[in-house]
Design a protein around this motif. Structure first.
Motif, PDB file in Angstrom:
ATOM      1  N   VAL A  60       0.853  -1.181   0.000  1.00 53.06           N
ATOM      2  CA  VAL A  60       0.000   0.000   0.000  1.00 53.06           C
ATOM      3  C   VAL A  60       0.892   1.235   0.000  1.00 53.06           C
ATOM      4  O   VAL A  60       0.654   2.184  -0.733  1.00 53.06           O
ATOM      5  CB  VAL A  60      -0.949   0.005   1.226  1.00 53.06           C
ATOM      6  N   ASP A  61       1.922   1.188   0.833  1.00 55.99           N
ATOM      7  CA  ASP A  61       2.907   2.267   0.902  1.00 55.99           C
ATOM      8  C   ASP A  61       4.125   1.838   0.104  1.00 55.99           C
ATOM      9  O   ASP A  61       4.717   0.800   0.365  1.00 55.99           O
ATOM     10  CB  ASP A  61       3.273   2.543   2.365  1.00 55.99           C
ATOM     11  N   ARG A  62       4.511   2.647  -0.878  1.00 55.15           N
ATOM     12  CA  ARG A  62       5.538   2.249  -1.830  1.00 55.15           C
ATOM     13  C   ARG A  62       6.864   2.975  -1.642  1.00 55.15           C
ATOM     14  O   ARG A  62       7.780   2.818  -2.433  1.00 55.15           O
ATOM     15  CB  ARG A  62       5.004   2.473  -3.241  1.00 55.15           C
ATOM     16  N   VAL A  63       6.989   3.763  -0.591  1.00 55.56           N
ATOM     17  CA  VAL A  63       8.202   4.529  -0.329  1.00 55.56           C
ATOM     18  C   VAL A  63       9.277   3.577   0.213  1.00 55.56           C
ATOM     19  O   VAL A  63       8.994   2.746   1.076  1.00 55.56           O
ATOM     20  CB  VAL A  63       7.918   5.656   0.684  1.00 55.56           C
ATOM     21  N   PRO A  64      10.508   3.672  -0.264  1.00 54.49           N
ATOM     22  CA  PRO A  64      11.576   2.810   0.255  1.00 54.49           C
ATOM     23  C   PRO A  64      11.742   2.954   1.773  1.00 54.49           C
ATOM     24  O   PRO A  64      11.530   4.023   2.342  1.00 54.49           O
ATOM     25  CB  PRO A  64      12.824   3.310  -0.473  1.00 54.49           C
ATOM     26  N   LEU A  65      12.124   1.850   2.399  1.00 49.53           N
ATOM     27  CA  LEU A  65      12.314   1.809   3.851  1.00 49.53           C
ATOM     28  C   LEU A  65      13.701   2.352   4.163  1.00 49.53           C
ATOM     29  O   LEU A  65      14.706   1.800   3.723  1.00 49.53           O
ATOM     30  CB  LEU A  65      12.173   0.371   4.347  1.00 49.53           C
ATOM     31  N   THR A  66      13.744   3.446   4.925  1.00 50.63           N
ATOM     32  CA  THR A  66      15.018   4.124   5.153  1.00 50.63           C
ATOM     33  C   THR A  66      15.362   4.343   6.614  1.00 50.63           C
ATOM     34  O   THR A  66      16.516   4.630   6.916  1.00 50.63           O
ATOM     35  CB  THR A  66      15.039   5.499   4.455  1.00 50.63           C
ATOM     36  N   GLU A  67      14.368   4.239   7.521  1.00 52.95           N
ATOM     37  CA  GLU A  67      14.690   4.567   8.911  1.00 52.95           C
ATOM     38  C   GLU A  67      13.843   3.790   9.911  1.00 52.95           C
ATOM     39  O   GLU A  67      12.716   3.409   9.625  1.00 52.95           O
ATOM     40  CB  GLU A  67      14.521   6.065   9.151  1.00 52.95           C
ATOM     41  N   GLN A 100      12.148  -1.793  12.442  1.00 54.20           N
ATOM     42  CA  GLN A 100      12.851  -1.908  13.714  1.00 54.20           C
ATOM     43  C   GLN A 100      14.369  -1.865  13.539  1.00 54.20           C
ATOM     44  O   GLN A 100      15.088  -1.502  14.456  1.00 54.20           O
ATOM     45  CB  GLN A 100      12.478  -3.231  14.406  1.00 54.20           C
ATOM     46  N   VAL A 101      14.832  -2.273  12.345  1.00 54.46           N
ATOM     47  CA  VAL A 101      16.257  -2.300  12.033  1.00 54.46           C
ATOM     48  C   VAL A 101      16.431  -1.748  10.627  1.00 54.46           C
ATOM     49  O   VAL A 101      15.756  -2.190   9.695  1.00 54.46           O
ATOM     50  CB  VAL A 101      16.823  -3.747  12.083  1.00 54.46           C
ATOM     51  N   ALA A 102      17.307  -0.774  10.475  1.00 53.34           N
ATOM     52  CA  ALA A 102      17.644  -0.218   9.167  1.00 53.34           C
ATOM     53  C   ALA A 102      19.135   0.103   9.195  1.00 53.34           C
ATOM     54  O   ALA A 102      19.550   1.178   9.611  1.00 53.34           O
ATOM     55  CB  ALA A 102      16.825   1.031   8.873  1.00 53.34           C
ATOM     56  N   ASP A 103      19.933  -0.880   8.797  1.00 52.43           N
ATOM     57  CA  ASP A 103      21.389  -0.765   8.850  1.00 52.43           C
ATOM     58  C   ASP A 103      21.965  -1.189   7.500  1.00 52.43           C
ATOM     59  O   ASP A 103      22.497  -2.294   7.356  1.00 52.43           O
ATOM     60  CB  ASP A 103      21.927  -1.641   9.986  1.00 52.43           C
ATOM     61  N   PRO A 104      21.818  -0.318   6.460  1.00 51.74           N
ATOM     62  CA  PRO A 104      22.296  -0.707   5.140  1.00 51.74           C
ATOM     63  C   PRO A 104      23.805  -0.850   5.101  1.00 51.74           C
ATOM     64  O   PRO A 104      24.490  -0.057   5.733  1.00 51.74           O
ATOM     65  CB  PRO A 104      21.815   0.435   4.242  1.00 51.74           C
TER      66      PRO A 104
END
Length: 165
Positions: free
Chosen positions: A45-52, A78-82
């Motif tokens: 539904v939400d298409r924005v990339p996951l960044t934070e 919960q985790v965003a560590d690229p």
């Protein structure tokens, strides 16, 4: 598949793709239906990339055992560590008023770079924070043991070259 009784399941696959590419695919909610090994995830539904951490994204779902069949979940990053790890917990809006409730389970992908063009991917589904009251009416994990491996194979197909044994 490795199993820790009553708390989490995980599976690992090595692919000949850089971890940055794998992470980019996982951070794109529009790819999640294609990755899902159960067929329950229908569309982002939400298409924005996951960044934070804290970011919310909704997914349309279908499960024949759900009272409505079709339903929607809210996921909170919960985790965003690229490019090493990404994960989210799943919740819902029971009253439709924007007040989210989370059931205590989450998904996490850990990516271990293996040189410039390889990645070991470990997918974990953890339900250790699910309260007993929920465990009384939902079975955990809610899918068969093949689900995580299927998801990793789908992810490998989307990201590029054939997985290595």
């Amino acid at each position: 598949m490795d199993t820790v009784p009553e708390e989490n399941v995980s599976a690992t696959l090595t692919v000949a793709v850089p971890s940055s590419r794998v992470y980019a695919v996982l951070a794109d909610p529009t790819t999640h239906a294609s990755i899902d090994g159960t067929g329950w995830v229908q569309e982002a539904v939400d298409r924005v990339p996951l960044t934070e951490v804290g970011q919310l994204f909704r997914m349309d779902m279908y499960h024949p055992g759900h009272p409505n069949g079709d339903y929607q979940v809210f996921n909170e990053v919960q985790v965003a560590d690229p490019p090493r790890a990404i994960g989210w917990r799943t919740g819902y809006d029971p009253k439709g008023d924007g007040h989210l409730e989370f059931g205590g389970w989450f998904w996490r992908y850990d990516l271990t770079p293996l040189g410039p063009s390889g990645t070991e991917i470990t997918l974990t589904y953890d339900w250790s924070a699910v309260p007993q009251s929920v465990r009384e009416y939902l079975r955990f994990p809610p899918f068969g043991p093949e689900h995580l491996g299927n998801s990793l194979r789908h992810l490998a197909e989307i990201t590029g070259p054939t997985p290595r044994p």
